[in-house]
Enzyme design. Structure first.
Site, PDB file in Angstrom:
ATOM      1  CB  CYS A  84     -12.747  83.865  59.626  1.00 38.43           C
ATOM      2  SG  CYS A  84     -11.247  83.879  58.639  1.00 38.43           S
ATOM      3  CB  CYS A 207      -9.257  76.601  49.112  1.00 38.01           C
ATOM      4  SG  CYS A 207      -7.909  75.389  49.176  1.00 38.01           S
ATOM      5  CB  SER A 208     -13.568  79.456  51.389  1.00 37.20           C
ATOM      6  OG  SER A 208     -12.516  79.905  52.228  1.00 37.20           O
ATOM      7  CB  ILE A 210      -9.888  86.028  47.836  1.00 38.85           C
ATOM      8  CG1 ILE A 210      -8.702  85.263  48.446  1.00 38.85           C
ATOM      9  CG2 ILE A 210      -9.772  87.522  48.128  1.00 38.85           C
ATOM     10  CD1 ILE A 210      -7.367  85.626  47.847  1.00 38.85           C
ATOM     11  CE  LYS A 330     -14.643  74.985  47.160  1.00 37.53           C
ATOM     12  NZ  LYS A 330     -15.032  76.067  46.278  1.00 37.53           N
ATOM     13  CG  HIS A 334     -14.424  83.086  54.143  1.00 37.81           C
ATOM     14  ND1 HIS A 334     -15.100  83.629  55.211  1.00 37.81           N
ATOM     15  CD2 HIS A 334     -13.247  82.604  54.643  1.00 37.81           C
ATOM     16  CE1 HIS A 334     -14.361  83.489  56.308  1.00 37.81           C
ATOM     17  NE2 HIS A 334     -13.242  82.875  55.991  1.00 37.81           N
TER      18      HIS A 334
END
Length: 388
Positions: A84, A207-208, A210, A330, A334
């Protein structure tokens, strides 16, 4: 040592765009960055391009030349994989090339296509950034890994799910007016706490997402900017990079991130700055606990003291240190290969005054980006400053 100027930035919207290839996404971001810089494509002397999932999602390796073709440049091109942190490393490589006098104009950036595969397949692909021998074989995914870090943090320092919920609420609020963000809607603490559990203590809003997307920046030497009358008021004055053991079990502690600590120390020393000088930061909040760990690793808070920063309003608009005014990973999204340079793009606009949230920091002159790979086994920190 001369400053490296950010002459232009570009970024696609982040979100679900499964029909678009990574080359198509990067072509858009690169065109925007080159146009913003006001340079000719022929002036670009080198390209550094971040991508992590190409082989998984598109059966496509050897992406450096592909990225150059998409950008319409004929310069030597290198694809960088640091999970990442891939395009964060790409930015750092570009800075070093310019500082060494090897080039005057470098294009940096990254792209990721993730939504053309199932959630299960994307999760499996992302897990490749963990230790295949000791973590992947055991079934560990990144929500699970970061939940281990969060639970251990609570045991060591205190804090609870509601503290983390305030991080998510803050970053969603920051993204509401950002047209490039994946989630442009506000949530409240109750929404976060009531969301389905992903891996305790995390619910869905911890959670970030997809994401598909791309980012790019044109970096130029100070002399090139002067000689070509380029208006580039933002410079990258400090850069640093750190690494750590890939597997959590091999670390002395899982509630500190030494890779980020080392990268920050290096970047601050390079810039001649300290944490207290920073007016605004974009940090790698892939999970809500990750923002907390980042703030402590960067020296903004002592270990154990950042857990309630969002709850207390210290990292919100109007706080002492606004964090993730873009919405962060977030809420902004991402697309892993694009994230690091995306932070550079958003922070540059925030400091230039042409970001939708620039009014929140009218006097800001020093900003920082923090981009991490895996469970912060790799990390890049950059210091950006308004220099004219």
């Amino acid at each position: 040592m001369s400053d490296v100027r950010v002459a232009g930035v570009g970024m696609t919207a982040f979100g679900e765009q499964p029909e678009r290839t990574s080359r198509d996404l990067f072509a858009q971001a690169a065109a925007e960055a080159i146009g913003d810089a006001g340079v000719e494509r022929a002036a670009v002397e080198e390209l550094f391009y971040g991508n992590f999932m190409g082989e998984f999602a598109e059966t496509q390796g050897h992406q450096g030349p592909l990225a150059a073709e998409a950008a319409g440049v004929s310069a030597p091109a290198t694809r960088i994989d640091s999970a990442c942190a891939s395009s964060g490393v790409a930015v750092r490589f570009g800075v070093e090339r310019l500082r060494n006098g090897d080039a005057d104009v470098v294009l940096v950036g990254g792209a990721e296509r993730m939504n053309n595969v199932s959630t299960a397949d994307a999760t499996e692909a992302l897990a490749a950034a963990a230790d295949a021998l000791w973590e992947i074989r055991a079934g560990l995914t990144f929500p699970g890994a970061y939940s281990l870090m969060a639970n251990r943090y609570f045991e060591a320092f205190g804090g609870d799910r509601e503290d983390l919920a305030h991080v998510a609420v803050k970053n969603h609020e920051h993204a509401v007016d950002n047209d490039l963000a994946q989630f442009q809607r506000a949530i409240d603490v109750e929404d976060v706490l009531a969301a389905p559990t992903v891996s305790a203590p995390f619910g869905l809003y911890d959670c970030s997402p997809i994401s598909d997307g791309a980012s790019a920046a044109v970096l130029v030497s100070e002399s090139f900017a002067r000689d070509h009358d380029i208006d580039a008021p933002v410079a990258i004055t400090g850069t640093g990079q750190g690494s750590d053991s890939l597997a959590l079990q091999r670390r002395d502690s899982i509630v500190r991130t030494p890779a980020a600590e080392h990268a920050a120390e290096m970047a601050f020393e390079d810039a001649g700055r300290a944490p207290a000088d920073v007016d605004v930061a974009e940090v790698h909040d892939c999970f809500t606990i990750a923002e907390v760990l980042a703030l402590e690793a960067l020296g903004f808070y002592a270990p154990g003291e950042a857990i309630d920063a969002a709850r207390q309003g210290e990292t919100t608009v109007g706080g002492d240190l606004p964090v993730n005014l873009s919405g962060g990973l977030k809420a902004k999204g991402h697309p892993v290969g694009a994230t690091g340079c995306g932070q550079i793009s958003e922070l540059t606009k925030l400091l230039r005054g042409d970001h939708v949230n620039s009014d929140a920091i009218p006097e800001a002159t020093v900003g920082l980006t923090h981009n991490a790979g895996g469970t912060v086994a790799s990390c890049v920190v950059n210091v950006l400053e308004v220099v004219e």
